[in-house]
Design an enzyme around this catalytic site. Structure first.
Site: not given
Length: 103
Positions: A92, A63-65
């Site tokens: 996120m 995952q990332c932003r």
């Protein structure tokens, strides 16, 4: 492997399922807000991947932003022989938006 939605991830976390959860955002982003994933910034992934992942068949969620960097991480990991990598769609931002909708 098919990517993962925020609701699917939440269910995995709540059920304490066995998978490796990696956040590829920068350290400062991770410190501001995180879901408890292992933080390996995208730029460090090629150098640290083998330190953390011994089983190439283990399910991995990245995952990332927003899902872009983690999408790149997924592609890279697949070239390294990891065949159960799933990208968190929307990252996120989508996870927190889902939580806000429920309030």
């Amino acid at each position: 492997m098919e990517d993962i939605t925020v609701s699917e991830l939440r269910e995995k976390l709540e059920n304490k399922e066995d998978f490796l959860f990696i956040d590829v955002r920068e350290e400062w982003e991770y410190e501001e807000d995180n879901l408890g994933a292992l933080n390996i910034p995208l730029g460090q992934l090629p150098h640290q991947l083998k330190d953390y992942i011994k089983d190439r068949n283990k399910e991995i969620v990245v995952q990332c932003r927003s899902g872009a960097r983690s999408g790149n991480a997924k592609k890279y990991m697949e070239t390294q022989g990891f065949n159960k990598v799933r990208n968190l769609l929307g990252g996120m931002l989508a996870y927190r938006a889902m939580e806000e909708e429920e309030d």
